[in-house]
Design an enzyme around this catalytic site. Structure first.
Site, short mmCIF file in Angstrom:
data_model
loop_
_atom_site.label_atom_id
_atom_site.label_comp_id
_atom_site.label_asym_id
_atom_site.label_seq_id
_atom_site.Cartn_x
_atom_site.Cartn_y
_atom_site.Cartn_z
CB CYS A 20 30.58 18.93 -13.21
SG CYS A 20 31.59 17.52 -12.71
CB CYS A 65 31.31 15.49 -16.77
SG CYS A 65 29.86 16.10 -15.89
CB CYS A 83 28.54 15.59 -10.94
SG CYS A 83 28.11 15.82 -12.68
CB CYS A 140 30.97 12.67 -14.30
SG CYS A 140 31.42 13.86 -13.01
CB CYS A 198 28.96 22.51 2.29
SG CYS A 198 30.59 22.94 2.88
FE FE Z 1 30.27 15.80 -13.57
#
Ligand code: FE
Length: 131
Positions: free
Chosen positions: A47, A50, A96, A99, A119
């Site tokens: 990510c 984060c 995610c 976060c 995607c």
């Molecule tokens: Fe994240």
């Protein structure tokens, strides 16, 4: 992960404008413009907000859609899902888990056996190539 920013102002200090737009405003980069749609090296995708580990390069495939495409996330629970009814469509948003950053959408037109296509915007991800 207790140091994950909470406010938009905090996010703006650590994200690029494009990362902020995608991750925190649920934006979408234009197809074939991101840094990672054609990345083929082995490695891991984290990510961009984060740092959480989200996808393995082993699950990435050439979908032709212009965004990084994966058949699955790296572990159950790394990503979470919301129904997205914007733009007159019913889609499944992928975020995610750590976060709550917007990553992209998951569709059911992926390759067998799983049949799923994650995607994902390049701007949501950082790529960590294997040694
Ligand atoms: Fe994240």
């Amino acid at each position: 992960m207790s140091d994950i920013p909470k406010t938009p102002a905090e996010w703006r200090t650590i994200l690029t404008p494009m990362q902020f737009h995608v991750l925190r405003e649920k934006g979408t980069e234009r197809a074939f413009t991101g840094a990672l749609w054609n990345e083929k090296s082995s490695g891991k995708y984290h990510c961009a907000g984060c740092g959480a580990l989200l996808f393995s390069g082993e699950a990435k495939y050439a979908s032709g859609c212009g965004w990084p495409s994966f058949t699955q996330s790296i572990v159950d629970g790394a990503t979470a899902y919301n129904t997205d009814r914007t733009f007159g469509m019913r889609r499944v948003e992928v975020v995610c888990t750590a976060c709550d950053g917007h990553l992209g959408h998951v569709f059911n037109d992926g390759p067998p056996p799983l049949g799923t296509r994650y995607c994902i915007n390049s701007a949501s991800l950082t790529f960590h190539p294997d040694e």
